[in-house]
Write a protein that holds these residues in place. Structure first.
Motif, PDB file in Angstrom:
ATOM      1  N   PHE A  32      44.073  88.606  25.984  1.00  0.00           N
ATOM      2  CA  PHE A  32      45.456  88.410  25.513  1.00  0.00           C
ATOM      3  C   PHE A  32      45.527  87.224  24.544  1.00  0.00           C
ATOM      4  N   ASN A  33      46.178  87.439  23.419  1.00  0.00           N
ATOM      5  CA  ASN A  33      46.391  86.364  22.453  1.00  0.00           C
ATOM      6  C   ASN A  33      47.807  85.827  22.611  1.00  0.00           C
ATOM      7  N   PRO A  34      47.925  84.549  22.950  1.00  0.00           N
ATOM      8  CA  PRO A  34      49.272  84.018  23.188  1.00  0.00           C
ATOM      9  C   PRO A  34      50.063  83.829  21.898  1.00  0.00           C
TER      10      PRO A  34
ATOM     11  N   LEU B  39      43.710 105.290  14.389  1.00  0.00           N
ATOM     12  CA  LEU B  39      45.139 105.072  14.605  1.00  0.00           C
ATOM     13  C   LEU B  39      45.350 104.660  16.057  1.00  0.00           C
ATOM     14  N   SER B  40      46.065 103.566  16.241  1.00  0.00           N
ATOM     15  CA  SER B  40      46.351 103.098  17.598  1.00  0.00           C
ATOM     16  C   SER B  40      47.815 103.362  17.925  1.00  0.00           C
ATOM     17  N   THR B  41      48.046 103.925  19.100  1.00  0.00           N
ATOM     18  CA  THR B  41      49.427 104.226  19.491  1.00  0.00           C
ATOM     19  C   THR B  41      49.688 103.797  20.921  1.00  0.00           C
TER      20      THR B  41
ATOM     21  N   CYS C 120      45.124  90.094  17.349  1.00  0.00           N
ATOM     22  CA  CYS C 120      45.924  91.214  17.874  1.00  0.00           C
ATOM     23  C   CYS C 120      47.197  90.706  18.511  1.00  0.00           C
ATOM     24  N   GLY C 121      48.298  91.344  18.179  1.00  0.00           N
ATOM     25  CA  GLY C 121      49.551  90.999  18.841  1.00  0.00           C
ATOM     26  C   GLY C 121      50.183  89.719  18.317  1.00  0.00           C
ATOM     27  N   GLN C 122      49.545  89.102  17.315  1.00  0.00           N
ATOM     28  CA  GLN C 122      50.125  87.862  16.774  1.00  0.00           C
ATOM     29  C   GLN C 122      50.825  88.089  15.441  1.00  0.00           C
TER      30      GLN C 122
ATOM     31  N   MET D 271      51.322  95.583  12.354  1.00  0.00           N
ATOM     32  CA  MET D 271      52.697  95.616  12.870  1.00  0.00           C
ATOM     33  C   MET D 271      53.200  97.054  12.906  1.00  0.00           C
ATOM     34  N   GLY D 272      53.898  97.383  13.996  1.00  0.00           N
ATOM     35  CA  GLY D 272      54.570  98.681  14.065  1.00  0.00           C
ATOM     36  C   GLY D 272      53.849  99.724  14.885  1.00  0.00           C
ATOM     37  N   GLU D 273      54.577 100.801  15.194  1.00  0.00           N
ATOM     38  CA  GLU D 273      54.001 101.947  15.911  1.00  0.00           C
ATOM     39  C   GLU D 273      53.771 103.047  14.867  1.00  0.00           C
TER      40      GLU D 273
ATOM     41  N   ILE E 110      40.205 103.362  24.472  1.00  0.00           N
ATOM     42  CA  ILE E 110      41.270 102.915  25.378  1.00  0.00           C
ATOM     43  C   ILE E 110      41.393 101.399  25.235  1.00  0.00           C
ATOM     44  N   GLU E 111      42.555 100.951  24.761  1.00  0.00           N
ATOM     45  CA  GLU E 111      42.769  99.512  24.627  1.00  0.00           C
ATOM     46  C   GLU E 111      43.414  98.995  25.916  1.00  0.00           C
ATOM     47  N   TYR E 112      42.890  97.874  26.374  1.00  0.00           N
ATOM     48  CA  TYR E 112      43.391  97.326  27.638  1.00  0.00           C
ATOM     49  C   TYR E 112      43.435  95.810  27.489  1.00  0.00           C
TER      50      TYR E 112
ATOM     51  N   THR F 130      56.219  94.011  26.126  1.00  0.00           N
ATOM     52  CA  THR F 130      56.558  92.633  26.493  1.00  0.00           C
ATOM     53  C   THR F 130      55.509  91.600  26.087  1.00  0.00           C
ATOM     54  N   PHE F 131      54.265  92.049  25.849  1.00  0.00           N
ATOM     55  CA  PHE F 131      53.162  91.113  25.594  1.00  0.00           C
ATOM     56  C   PHE F 131      52.830  91.008  24.108  1.00  0.00           C
ATOM     57  N   CYS F 132      53.656  91.627  23.248  1.00  0.00           N
ATOM     58  CA  CYS F 132      53.315  91.710  21.820  1.00  0.00           C
ATOM     59  C   CYS F 132      54.302  90.911  20.983  1.00  0.00           C
TER      60      CYS F 132
ATOM     61  N   ILE G 284      44.315 104.357  22.202  1.00  0.00           N
ATOM     62  CA  ILE G 284      45.527 104.353  23.016  1.00  0.00           C
ATOM     63  C   ILE G 284      45.713 102.973  23.635  1.00  0.00           C
ATOM     64  N   SER G 285      46.896 102.406  23.453  1.00  0.00           N
ATOM     65  CA  SER G 285      47.206 101.134  24.107  1.00  0.00           C
ATOM     66  C   SER G 285      47.624 101.449  25.537  1.00  0.00           C
ATOM     67  N   LEU G 286      46.660 101.455  26.437  1.00  0.00           N
ATOM     68  CA  LEU G 286      46.965 101.860  27.812  1.00  0.00           C
ATOM     69  C   LEU G 286      47.452 100.658  28.627  1.00  0.00           C
ATOM     70  N   HIS G 287      46.624  99.661  28.737  1.00  0.00           N
ATOM     71  CA  HIS G 287      46.992  98.348  29.295  1.00  0.00           C
ATOM     72  C   HIS G 287      47.373  98.310  30.768  1.00  0.00           C
ATOM     73  N   ALA G 288      47.541  99.469  31.396  1.00  0.00           N
ATOM     74  CA  ALA G 288      47.845  99.483  32.830  1.00  0.00           C
ATOM     75  C   ALA G 288      47.406 100.826  33.386  1.00  0.00           C
TER      76      ALA G 288
HETATM   77  N1  SAH Z   1      51.930 100.066  18.177  1.00  0.00           N
HETATM   78  C1  SAH Z   1      50.545 100.428  18.166  1.00  0.00           C
HETATM   79  C2  SAH Z   1      49.780  99.596  17.178  1.00  0.00           C
HETATM   80  C3  SAH Z   1      49.618  98.141  17.549  1.00  0.00           C
HETATM   81  S1  SAH Z   1      47.933  97.922  17.704  1.00  0.00           S
HETATM   82  C4  SAH Z   1      49.981 100.366  19.567  1.00  0.00           C
HETATM   83  O1  SAH Z   1      50.713  99.986  20.458  1.00  0.00           O
HETATM   84  O2  SAH Z   1      48.838 100.755  19.785  1.00  0.00           O
HETATM   85  C5  SAH Z   1      47.692  96.387  18.290  1.00  0.00           C
HETATM   86  C6  SAH Z   1      46.912  96.346  19.591  1.00  0.00           C
HETATM   87  O3  SAH Z   1      46.985  95.005  20.068  1.00  0.00           O
HETATM   88  C7  SAH Z   1      47.558  97.213  20.647  1.00  0.00           C
HETATM   89  O4  SAH Z   1      46.629  97.705  21.552  1.00  0.00           O
HETATM   90  C8  SAH Z   1      48.456  96.205  21.314  1.00  0.00           C
HETATM   91  O5  SAH Z   1      48.865  96.639  22.576  1.00  0.00           O
HETATM   92  C9  SAH Z   1      47.575  94.995  21.352  1.00  0.00           C
HETATM   93  N2  SAH Z   1      48.317  93.744  21.530  1.00  0.00           N
HETATM   94  C10 SAH Z   1      49.640  93.544  21.358  1.00  0.00           C
HETATM   95  N3  SAH Z   1      49.968  92.272  21.650  1.00  0.00           N
HETATM   96  C11 SAH Z   1      48.824  91.655  22.002  1.00  0.00           C
HETATM   97  C12 SAH Z   1      48.498  90.322  22.366  1.00  0.00           C
HETATM   98  N4  SAH Z   1      49.438  89.372  22.419  1.00  0.00           N
HETATM   99  N5  SAH Z   1      47.221  90.026  22.655  1.00  0.00           N
HETATM  100  C13 SAH Z   1      46.261  90.976  22.551  1.00  0.00           C
HETATM  101  N6  SAH Z   1      46.505  92.244  22.194  1.00  0.00           N
HETATM  102  C14 SAH Z   1      47.768  92.591  21.917  1.00  0.00           C
END
Ligand code: SAH
Length: 365
Positions: free
Chosen positions: A295-297, A196-198, A339-341, A164-166, A261-263, A117-119, A218-222
């Protein structure tokens, strides 16, 4: 007959190609160097091949990188290339220069099916997987563009599959491209410098451990399943405990290996004192480096980035408990490259419900 694009073939792939056209396998090594180190796309210039072979290659193969549509340069030196694909869609690749290193952020799909939802990429929907030539082509093009710099000393030392992409949803093409990144005859980047980020495709994490050892993020985030499923729908399929167990398996038996761990810090959503405590509890015992991402809007989002004070508090909590925790510097946001933009120009071929089905089909592979 369509000509084979040799750009996307790793050593094994090229050897198979040469066997097919009745040539010796060692030709594959020569071709790798011509294509990736000298960036020669015209077989006629490959002087250590016989004239007859050059002719044969011209008839049966090609070296066709994708095309750069636009280049944007940020005031912080970050570069973003918008790359046009033959299907008419475009993807984005970002180069981030830092003291002593240059990181290339590579895309793996046209859009993304995962609907986090945040990407911003997720909001574009999903069109198709990139093939291996389109993935490695991003590194090829970056070297080509950076090589043309007047000061000429900018290079790609690190690659992150974080565009972009998984990447694990496009497994074979991504592994083929990462083999090329790591091969000394091509780019020679050590596995430590390819990440590799997943978002957590558990079976593919196990497969990656066997097939292509690279650094894993790992995109953990929670830190709890309820929240993680809300923001990353894939969590319903692979909940946190299963994901972290896969991470444990990934590092087992490997010295000095850790998981990143990405958060992403979302204001009022996952940034409380309790959230940090929960995070530390679930990560206990796993060798990790935690990367906090402001977070990048992007247009249309209702999330906001946590305040600087909250980000510092969150980080301090982790550091005080002896976790390694860094805050990712936002780079290239003035050219919408953070990131995420990354969004590119994606014609969504799926509805959201179809995407879930598609995702499940991929997962079931
Ligand atoms: N699909 C893979 C690769 C994307 S990597 C994955 O989910 O890991 C990009 C990283 O940026 C991920 O950790 C993702 O969750 C994060 N990201 C996505 N949208 C973002 C945003 N708006 N602001 C900051 N980080 C974001």
């Amino acid at each position: 007959m369509a000509r084979t694009n040799l750009l996307g073939l790793d050593l094994k792939g090229l050897e198979a190609f040469f066997a097919e056209i009745g040539e010796k396998p060692f030709r594959a090594r020569q071709l790798l160097q011509w294509i990736h180190q000298y960036r020669i796309v015209d077989f006629a210039e490959m002087t250590n091949l016989s004239k007859a072979l050059r002719q044969k290659l011209t008839e049966s193969a090609e070296i066709a990188p994708p095309e750069v549509l636009q280049e944007h340069v940020s005031k912080d030196g970050t570069r973003k290339w918008i790359i046009r694909l033959s299907c008419g869609n475009s993807i984005e690749t970002v180069y981030i220069p830092e003291e002593g290193r240059g990181t290339l952020c590579v895309s793996s799909q046209v859009g993304c099916a995962l609907a986090c939802t945040f990407c911003s990429t997720a909001q574009q929907g999903f069109n198709r997987n990139l093939d291996a030539s389109e993935i490695i082509g991003q590194l090829w093009l970056a070297n080509e563009y950076l090589g043309k710099e007047p000061k000429g000393n900018r290079v790609v030392t690190n690659v992150v599959m974080m565009g972009m992409g998984e990447p694990l949803a496009n497994y074979n093409n991504v592994v083929m491209a990462m083999n090329l990144m790591r091969d000394d005859l091509a780019y020679g980047i050590s596995w430590r410098r390819v990440t590799l980020s997943t978002s957590g495709m558990v079976p593919m994490i196990d497969k990656l451990r066997e097939d292509c050892h690279v650094s894993l993020a790992i995109s953990l985030h929670a830190a709890n399943d309820k929240l993680r499923s809300e923001i990353i729908p894939l969590n319903d399929k692979y909940p946190i405990a299963e994901l972290l167990a896969a991470c444990k398996r990934y590092v087992e038996g490997h010295q000095r290996r850790h998981i990143t761990i990405e958060y992403v810090l979302l204001d009022g959503i996952n940034d409380s004192v309790q959230d940090a405590k929960d995070l530390m509890r679930i990560l206990k015992g796993l060798p990790t480096k935690i990367n906090l991402i402001p977070f990048n809007p992007f247009p249309g989002t209702s999330y906001r980035c946590s305040s600087k004070t909250v980000i510092s508090r969150f980080q301090k909590q982790l550091l005080d408990a002896n976790f390694v925790a860094t805050v990712r510097k936002t780079r290239g946001d003035d050219i919408v490259a953070a990131c995420g933009q990354l969004a590119g120009e994606v014609q969504d071929r799926t509805r959201r419900t179809q995407r879930i089905v598609q995702m499940e089909a991929l997962v079931a592979q």
